[in-house]
Structure formats: structure tokens, C-alpha cells
Write a protein that holds these residues in place. Structure first.
Motif, PDB file in Angstrom:
ATOM      1  N   GLY A   1       0.807  -1.220   0.000  1.00 46.63           N
ATOM      2  CA  GLY A   1       0.000   0.000   0.000  1.00 46.63           C
ATOM      3  C   GLY A   1       0.842   1.272   0.000  1.00 46.63           C
ATOM      4  N   CYS A   2       0.168   2.387   0.322  1.00 49.38           N
ATOM      5  CA  CYS A   2       0.773   3.708   0.134  1.00 49.38           C
ATOM      6  C   CYS A   2       1.923   4.018   1.084  1.00 49.38           C
ATOM      7  CB  CYS A   2      -0.294   4.782   0.283  1.00 49.38           C
ATOM      8  SG  CYS A   2      -1.374   4.861  -1.159  1.00 49.38           S
ATOM      9  N   MET A   3       1.848   3.506   2.329  1.00 51.45           N
ATOM     10  CA  MET A   3       2.897   3.853   3.294  1.00 51.45           C
ATOM     11  C   MET A   3       4.259   3.361   2.857  1.00 51.45           C
ATOM     12  SD  MET A   3       1.789   3.332   7.192  1.00 51.45           S
ATOM     13  CE  MET A   3       3.267   2.955   8.099  1.00 51.45           C
ATOM     14  N   VAL A   4       4.299   2.151   2.332  1.00 51.62           N
ATOM     15  CA  VAL A   4       5.608   1.590   1.961  1.00 51.62           C
ATOM     16  C   VAL A   4       6.172   2.270   0.721  1.00 51.62           C
ATOM     17  CG1 VAL A   4       4.991  -0.609   3.017  1.00 51.62           C
ATOM     18  CG2 VAL A   4       4.758  -0.347   0.556  1.00 51.62           C
ATOM     19  N   GLN A   5       5.327   3.069   0.034  1.00 46.79           N
ATOM     20  CA  GLN A   5       5.834   3.858  -1.098  1.00 46.79           C
ATOM     21  C   GLN A   5       6.677   5.047  -0.622  1.00 46.79           C
ATOM     22  OE1 GLN A   5       4.414   1.668  -4.324  1.00 46.79           O
ATOM     23  NE2 GLN A   5       5.499   3.592  -4.543  1.00 46.79           N
ATOM     24  N   GLU A   6       6.632   5.320   0.691  1.00 50.09           N
ATOM     25  CA  GLU A   6       7.390   6.451   1.224  1.00 50.09           C
ATOM     26  C   GLU A   6       8.812   6.016   1.537  1.00 50.09           C
ATOM     27  OE1 GLU A   6       5.023   9.167   4.016  1.00 50.09           O
ATOM     28  OE2 GLU A   6       4.163   7.194   4.308  1.00 50.09           O
ATOM     29  N   GLU A   7       9.741   6.827   1.059  1.00 50.06           N
ATOM     30  CA  GLU A   7      11.153   6.508   1.275  1.00 50.06           C
ATOM     31  C   GLU A   7      11.451   6.333   2.769  1.00 50.06           C
ATOM     32  OE1 GLU A   7      13.643   9.137  -1.108  1.00 50.06           O
ATOM     33  OE2 GLU A   7      15.303   8.705   0.247  1.00 50.06           O
ATOM     34  N   VAL A   8      10.910   7.257   3.596  1.00 52.51           N
ATOM     35  CA  VAL A   8      11.202   7.184   5.040  1.00 52.51           C
ATOM     36  C   VAL A   8      10.696   5.885   5.657  1.00 52.51           C
ATOM     37  CG1 VAL A   8      11.484   9.553   5.835  1.00 52.51           C
ATOM     38  CG2 VAL A   8       9.184   8.700   5.380  1.00 52.51           C
TER      39      VAL A   8
ATOM     40  N   PHE B   1       5.635  -4.831  -0.698  1.00 51.56           N
ATOM     41  CA  PHE B   1       5.467  -4.402  -2.093  1.00 51.56           C
ATOM     42  C   PHE B   1       4.564  -3.179  -2.130  1.00 51.56           C
ATOM     43  CE2 PHE B   1       1.175  -6.191  -2.703  1.00 51.56           C
ATOM     44  CZ  PHE B   1       1.134  -7.102  -1.659  1.00 51.56           C
ATOM     45  N   GLY B   2       4.656  -2.413  -3.220  1.00 53.93           N
ATOM     46  CA  GLY B   2       3.975  -1.125  -3.265  1.00 53.93           C
ATOM     47  C   GLY B   2       2.679  -1.149  -4.053  1.00 53.93           C
TER      48      GLY B   2
ATOM     49  N   VAL C   1      -0.529  11.595  -1.986  1.00 54.14           N
ATOM     50  CA  VAL C   1      -1.022  10.621  -2.978  1.00 54.14           C
ATOM     51  C   VAL C   1      -0.279  10.649  -4.328  1.00 54.14           C
ATOM     52  CG1 VAL C   1      -3.055   9.914  -4.335  1.00 54.14           C
ATOM     53  CG2 VAL C   1      -3.292  10.414  -1.899  1.00 54.14           C
ATOM     54  N   PRO C   2       0.019  11.821  -4.900  1.00 57.16           N
ATOM     55  CA  PRO C   2       0.728  11.797  -6.184  1.00 57.16           C
ATOM     56  C   PRO C   2       2.082  11.084  -6.103  1.00 57.16           C
ATOM     57  CG  PRO C   2      -0.202  13.962  -5.800  1.00 57.16           C
ATOM     58  CD  PRO C   2      -0.354  13.190  -4.517  1.00 57.16           C
ATOM     59  N   TYR C   3       2.668  11.049  -4.900  1.00 59.14           N
ATOM     60  CA  TYR C   3       3.958  10.383  -4.726  1.00 59.14           C
ATOM     61  C   TYR C   3       3.776   8.882  -4.504  1.00 59.14           C
ATOM     62  CZ  TYR C   3       4.891  15.275  -3.675  1.00 59.14           C
ATOM     63  OH  TYR C   3       4.943  16.642  -3.731  1.00 59.14           O
ATOM     64  N   THR C   4       2.667   8.507  -3.869  1.00 56.09           N
ATOM     65  CA  THR C   4       2.498   7.080  -3.550  1.00 56.09           C
ATOM     66  C   THR C   4       1.773   6.313  -4.658  1.00 56.09           C
ATOM     67  OG1 THR C   4       0.376   7.373  -2.422  1.00 56.09           O
ATOM     68  CG2 THR C   4       2.347   7.555  -1.065  1.00 56.09           C
ATOM     69  N   ARG C   5       1.049   7.049  -5.505  1.00 57.74           N
ATOM     70  CA  ARG C   5       0.239   6.350  -6.523  1.00 57.74           C
ATOM     71  C   ARG C   5       0.677   6.665  -7.940  1.00 57.74           C
ATOM     72  NH1 ARG C   5      -3.785   2.435  -4.981  1.00 57.74           N
ATOM     73  NH2 ARG C   5      -3.754   2.638  -2.740  1.00 57.74           N
ATOM     74  N   GLY C   6       1.605   7.607  -8.100  1.00 59.62           N
ATOM     75  CA  GLY C   6       2.153   7.861  -9.439  1.00 59.62           C
ATOM     76  C   GLY C   6       1.294   8.760 -10.307  1.00 59.62           C
ATOM     77  N   LYS C   7       1.678   8.764 -11.561  1.00 62.36           N
ATOM     78  CA  LYS C   7       1.062   9.664 -12.549  1.00 62.36           C
ATOM     79  C   LYS C   7      -0.391   9.265 -12.836  1.00 62.36           C
ATOM     80  CE  LYS C   7       2.394   9.535 -17.212  1.00 62.36           C
ATOM     81  NZ  LYS C   7       3.289   9.935 -18.306  1.00 62.36           N
ATOM     82  N   GLN C   8      -1.181  10.253 -13.214  1.00 63.12           N
ATOM     83  CA  GLN C   8      -2.554   9.937 -13.622  1.00 63.12           C
ATOM     84  C   GLN C   8      -2.550   9.062 -14.871  1.00 63.12           C
ATOM     85  OE1 GLN C   8      -5.550  13.032 -13.951  1.00 63.12           O
ATOM     86  NE2 GLN C   8      -6.415  12.031 -15.731  1.00 63.12           N
ATOM     87  N   ARG C   9      -3.171   7.895 -14.754  1.00 61.82           N
ATOM     88  CA  ARG C   9      -3.307   6.996 -15.905  1.00 61.82           C
ATOM     89  C   ARG C   9      -4.758   6.547 -16.001  1.00 61.82           C
ATOM     90  NH1 ARG C   9      -0.210   5.518 -11.579  1.00 61.82           N
ATOM     91  NH2 ARG C   9      -0.408   3.277 -11.767  1.00 61.82           N
ATOM     92  N   SER C  10      -5.435   6.920 -17.075  1.00 65.05           N
ATOM     93  CA  SER C  10      -6.833   6.506 -17.246  1.00 65.05           C
ATOM     94  C   SER C  10      -6.886   5.149 -17.943  1.00 65.05           C
ATOM     95  CB  SER C  10      -7.580   7.512 -18.116  1.00 65.05           C
ATOM     96  OG  SER C  10      -7.592   8.787 -17.514  1.00 65.05           O
ATOM     97  N   ARG C  11      -7.805   4.323 -17.490  1.00 67.68           N
ATOM     98  CA  ARG C  11      -8.059   3.062 -18.224  1.00 67.68           C
ATOM     99  C   ARG C  11      -8.847   3.398 -19.474  1.00 67.68           C
ATOM    100  NH1 ARG C  11     -11.319  -1.064 -14.809  1.00 67.68           N
ATOM    101  NH2 ARG C  11     -10.646  -2.615 -16.331  1.00 67.68           N
ATOM    102  N   THR C  12      -8.798   2.530 -20.465  1.00 63.66           N
ATOM    103  CA  THR C  12      -9.581   2.803 -21.672  1.00 63.66           C
ATOM    104  C   THR C  12     -11.063   2.625 -21.357  1.00 63.66           C
ATOM    105  OG1 THR C  12      -9.604   0.518 -22.436  1.00 63.66           O
ATOM    106  CG2 THR C  12      -7.748   1.897 -23.166  1.00 63.66           C
ATOM    107  N   LYS C  13     -11.878   3.383 -22.098  1.00 64.28           N
ATOM    108  CA  LYS C  13     -13.324   3.252 -21.867  1.00 64.28           C
ATOM    109  C   LYS C  13     -13.791   1.834 -22.192  1.00 64.28           C
ATOM    110  CE  LYS C  13     -15.105   4.526 -26.341  1.00 64.28           C
ATOM    111  NZ  LYS C  13     -16.145   5.099 -27.112  1.00 64.28           N
ATOM    112  N   GLU C  14     -13.146   1.199 -23.169  1.00 61.40           N
ATOM    113  CA  GLU C  14     -13.553  -0.167 -23.535  1.00 61.40           C
ATOM    114  C   GLU C  14     -13.389  -1.115 -22.337  1.00 61.40           C
ATOM    115  OE1 GLU C  14     -11.486   1.667 -25.441  1.00 61.40           O
ATOM    116  OE2 GLU C  14     -12.750   2.006 -27.214  1.00 61.40           O
ATOM    117  N   ASN C  15     -12.228  -1.026 -21.671  1.00 61.74           N
ATOM    118  CA  ASN C  15     -12.001  -1.916 -20.525  1.00 61.74           C
ATOM    119  C   ASN C  15     -12.936  -1.605 -19.366  1.00 61.74           C
ATOM    120  OD1 ASN C  15     -10.022  -3.559 -21.627  1.00 61.74           O
ATOM    121  ND2 ASN C  15      -8.374  -2.138 -21.101  1.00 61.74           N
ATOM    122  N   ILE C  16     -13.218  -0.309 -19.167  1.00 58.78           N
ATOM    123  CA  ILE C  16     -14.112   0.075 -18.058  1.00 58.78           C
ATOM    124  C   ILE C  16     -15.530  -0.435 -18.341  1.00 58.78           C
ATOM    125  CG2 ILE C  16     -15.177   2.029 -16.859  1.00 58.78           C
ATOM    126  CD1 ILE C  16     -12.556   3.614 -17.570  1.00 58.78           C
TER     127      ILE C  16
END
Ligand code: SAH
Ligand code: SF4
Ligand code: F3S
Length: 473
Positions: free
Chosen positions: A113-120, A136-137, A199-214
Motif C-alpha cells: 500500500g501507500c505507506m511503503v511507497q514512502e522513502e522514510v 510491495f507497493g 497521494v501523487p507520490y504514492t500512486r504515481g502519474k494519472q493513468r486513465s483506463r480505456t473506456k472499452e475496458n471500463i
């Protein structure tokens, strides 16, 4: 071993995200035979849904779920980094798990999860909690089988956390908590970088799923008897902005509504990307629920600017009023932070002012918590803790007053409720939510679970409503 890195987590490039199709390698499918897993989830809906994926992956490997940590062969904590108290709770739990591990050295223990994404946090784990087996992150849930196998073989900590912008992982299985309502990710990550937020640091860049998959996922859920989907993302209104296609959240909402699934919801809406077209679509389709979570954070323009929220009190109120005027019977809830660095009494009063104007159906309120690596954590903050607490109490009193008033309006009304389960407070009653997201305890026969029924509201409680099913259902 791969450890997270704050500088890398901040980066945003124009590189297109990869789509990875998850598939369990056959060699892992008996790894969990005769073993039980226990997973505890902290944080937001994103994490809850990740847990549903993790559970299903573990069950593909023949693990079985237990809700008793003491009986588990594998214990996982899916963590949240949003505020300091989330941190403390998790490390409290890690202490308990250490005790268990001392008496049963063969149990497998892990954090994700998000906590382990933090370097500290990763460094803290390497210094103090090396006895953990897997870490794992948020970007590599799909690698769980591989990490588990490696840790079992080598009997040492496997820590793999990537600070990358992130991929889109399709085809992950999900063991959903409910048979009637489902989370559907429409985007991952966040590019808003509000100055207080991790959140932007723990979850990364905005990535949209395709409408077809959704839409494929929504249609499958509908076929499988699901009544409700919640389109999920940190900032769903920005859906599609990363594609450069002429297709946005209003289009996605409309197409989701057209699948005919009975209820469509979405969280979370950032006020900045909320378009008029979205409001029109929500008003037009009866199966898009009249419920909007519209985080305010602060009512002071000065603080909003420091927060990097990109709207003003005035533009927020304009949007709020337009939503109220266009969508009949809409319920609006919010999030508010008090005690942001430099918040004065005057700033705080501006927030109270917006609450007095909007009279929210309910609100989540927080004291600002500095998150290492975010700009707000470096801002000068002179307000004493006691004053911040006092502001929180004052705000909560006001919020609760309006929440109660909003509930009062339901007395003797008939409302649609999706009955989900036996009520927690009374086993002879069922529980469910109205279209406007009010929790209702309902006098109704058990065979109505899974149906949307008409309920007459008979009593108002502080946090819920009581009602009875009306006979023509
Ligand atoms: N993506 C959502 C918010 C997700 S986090 C949005 O933009 O609205 C949920 C809430 O936690 C936020 O709305 C905010 O009110 C609160 N929050 C986030 N970071 C915080 C921090 N550092 N201190 C206190 N509250 C915080
Ligand atoms: Fe955090 Fe802002 Fe992104 Fe919401 S929009 S997740 S508050 S950075
Ligand atoms: Fe927490 Fe991560 Fe959600 S920090 S609020 S679990 S996105």
C-alpha cells in the motif's frame, strides 16, 4: 530489492503508461495450499479495492481467507499514508504481528500500500522491521506471487517498491466484498499535487483506463447481478485528460449509465475539473445517483492558493449552486482540512462561512498533517495544536448540525434503498444506502437483500435513518 525514492516519485514525464495483462503463472498455483491469509486494510476506497485484488490473487494461489489474525499463515497490512495517525496505527499493528511471529516463526508477514511507497517508511522497515517477509507497493500488486515464492525460498525480506509513474494492470481478479455493489477503477494516480497531499507520490502519474475496458467490466458486473458500480479514482473528473482523446468524464458517465446498470456512482470529484456537461449528464440519467462528494478543503482563498487547489471560494460556491440547481434532490458531502500552515482565525472563519452556505449533508474533517516530501510540510506553521483542535471541534459541531438537518428532511419520505446486508445494530433488520448515500436500517424480510426497494423513513438517528419497506415492493 528495490526501495522507493522521493525524487523519482515526484517525476512526471510524457512517457505513455504500459498496459500489463495480469495472469497467474501456473507454477504459483499451489503455493498457498493449506495456508490461511489475513489482510487488514487502511485508507481509502482505492486501497479497499486493491485489497479485493490481492485477496483474489492469493486465492488463485490456493490460500484461504481467515478473519482471525492469530490463525493466519500469511498476514498482510495494506497501508495508507495520508495522515500521521494512519502511520501510527499501522506501526502499532506491526508490533502485534512481531509478537505472533516470535511464537510462530513460520508465518509470512508483509506490508503493502501507500505507506511503503514512502522513502522514510521503507528505510524504517529496513532498519527496524527486517523480520518482515514481503513488502510491495501500489505499482506491483501483480508481482505478489513472485515475491511470496522468493521469500519462502530464501527466507529473507523481499522488499520491492517502485517509485515510477506506473503502469495500467488489466485483468487482475477481484474477490469483491459485496455481491451487489462494486468498485471500478477508471484511473490510477494523481497529477494535481495539492501541496499537503502524499497521494501523487504514492500512486504515481494519472493513468486513465480505456473506456472499452471500463465498460466491459461494468457490463460483466451487471450480467453477474451487480446493482451498483462506483467509478473510482483520486480525481475522476480528470478522466481521459491523459489520453488527448476527445472523450472525458461526462462521456464515460453517460456510457456507463447507458449500460443500464441500476446505480452509477463516482468518487472523488475535484471541483476544478467539474464541467457543466458532467452536471447535465448526472441530471439526465436516473441511474446516475444524485450524490456528489465535492472536497472543499478550505473556504479561504489565501489558504486554497497555498494548498494548490486551483479554485476560489467564489468559484467553488458557483459550482456548488449549479449542481444544487440542476440535479434535483442532490446530496453533497465534502472534505475539510483545518490548521493548514499559516491558517488564521479569519481564514478559518471563511471555511465556517462556506459550511454555513452549503449546509453539507456530511463532511470528513481533518487536522492538517505534514507529510514528508510535500511542499506544505516545509511551510511555516505557528498555530498551536490546541487551537487546531479547537477549530476542528467547532467545525465538527457545525457540520453535525447540518448533517442532522439534512437527515431530518427524510422523515416520512419514501426513498429507494439498495438492501445490502443484515443490519449491524439489529439482526432483525437489513441495511442499505439511499440513492443519496444515506445509511438506512430497514425493517424488511431477508430475501430482499440485493434488491432496490422503496423504504418509508420512520425515524432519524444521528448517523443513520430507520425505515420500513413499503408493501408494493
Ligand atoms: N483526491 C481527493 C482526496 C483524497 S485524500 C481530492 O482531491 O479531493 C482524502 C482527504 O484527506 C482529502 O480530501 C483531504 O481533506 C485529506 N487530506 C489529504 N492530505 C492530508 C493531510 N496532509 N493532512 C490532513 N488531511 C489530509
Ligand atoms: Fe491529493 Fe489533491 Fe490529488 Fe486529491 S487531487 S489525491 S488531494 S493531490
Ligand atoms: Fe491513503 Fe493511499 Fe488512499 S495514502 S487515502 S490509501 S491513495
Amino acid at each position: 530489492m528495490q526501495t522507493p525514492n522521493l525524487m523519482e516519485a515526484k517525476k512526471r514525464t510524457k512517457i505513455e503508461p504500459k498496459t500489463i495483462n495480469y495472469k497467474l503463472d501456473n507454477k504459483y498455483k499451489d503455493l498457498g495450499k493449506n495456508k490461511k491469509y489475513y489482510i487488514k486494510t487502511y485508507g481509502c476506497q482505492m486501497n479497499e479495492h486493491d485489497t479485493e485484488n490481492i485477496k483474489a490473487i492469493l486465492e488463485q494461489m490456493a490460500f484461504q481467507e481467515t478473519d482471525n489474525m492469530e490463525n493466519a499463515d500469511l498476514i498482510l497490512l495494506n497501508t495508507c499514508a495520508i495522515r500521521e495517525n494512519a502511520h501510527n496505527k499501522v506501526f502499532g499493528m506491526v508490533g502485534r504481528i512481531k509478537h505472533l511471529k516470535e511464537s510462530k516463526p513460520n508465518i509470512i508477514t508483509g506490508m503493502c500500500g501507500c505507506m511503503v511507497q514512502e522513502e522514510v517508511v521503507a528505510n524504517e522497515i529496513l532498519n527496524k522491521y527486517k523480520w518482515l517477509d514481503i513488502v510491495f507497493g501500489t505499482h506491483n500488486i501483480n508481482e505478489l506471487p513472485k515475491l511470496l515464492e522468493k521469500s519462502l525460498k530464501e527466507k529473507k525480506l523481499e522488499l520491492e517498491v517502485y517509485s515510477i509513474e506506473g503502469d495500467i494492470i488489466e485483468n487482475m481478479p477481484a474477490k469483491r466484498d459485496s455481491k451487489y455493489k462494486a468498485w471500478v477503477n477508471i484511473m490510477y494516480g494523481c497529477d494535481k499535487f495539492c501541496t499537503y497531499c502524499i497521494v501523487p507520490y504514492t500512486r504515481g502519474k494519472q493513468r486513465s483506463r480505456t473506456k472499452e475496458n471500463i465498460l466491459k467490466e461494468v457490463n460483466e458486473l451487471k450480467t453477474n447481478g451487480y446493482k451498483e458500480v462506483t467509478l473510482l479514482g483520486q480525481n475522476v473528473n480528470a478522466y481521459g485528460k491523459d489520453f488527448n482523446a476527445n472523450y472525458d468524464m461526462s462521456d464515460l458517465l453517460e456510457e456507463t449509465a447507458k449500460t443500464g446498470i441500476e446505480r452509477v456512482r463516482f468518487v472523488t470529484s475535484h471541483p476544478w475539473d467539474f464541467t457543466d456537461k458532467m452536471i447535465e449528464v448526472i441530471a439526465k440519467y436516473p441511474n446516475i445517483m444524485p450524490y456528489i462528494h465535492l472536497p472543499l478543503q478550505s473556504g479561504s482563498d489565501r489558504i486554497l492558493k497555498l494548498m494548490g487547489r486551483r479554485y476560489t471560494k467564489e468559484s467553488y460556491l458557483k459550482l456548488f449552486n449549479k449542481i444544487k440547481e440542476t440535479i434535483p434532490n442532490v446530496s453533497i458531502t465534502t472534505d475539510i482540512i483545518v490548521g493548514f500552515p499559516g491558517e488564521t482565525e479569519k481564514d478559518f472563519n471563511e471555511t465556517l462561512d462556506v459550511v454555513n452556505t452549503c449546509k453539507y449533508d456530511s463532511a470528513f474533517t481533518f487536522i492538517f498533517s505534514p507529510r514528508e516530501g510535500t511542499p506544505a510540510a516545509r511551510m511555516e506553521d505557528n498555530t498551536p495544536k490546541e487551537i487546531k483542535e479547537q477549530r476542528l471541534y467547532q467545525l465538527n459541531d457545525l457540520v453535525n448540525k447540518y448533517a442532522k438537518e439534512a437527515n431530518q428532511r427524510y422523515l416520512n419520505k419514501t426513498v429507494p434503498v439498495l438492501l445490502e446486508n443484515i443490519s449491524e445494530k439489529d439482526e432483525n433488520m437489513l441495511m442499505g444506502y439511499t440513492d443519496t448515500m444515506k445509511l438506512v436500517n430497514v425493517k424488511a424480510p431477508k430475501d430482499k437483500i440485493g434488491q432496490i426497494v422503496k423504504v418509508k423513513i420512520t425515524d432519524i438517528k444521528t448517523w443513520s435513518l430507520d425505515g420500513e419497506i413499503i408493501s408494493e415492493n
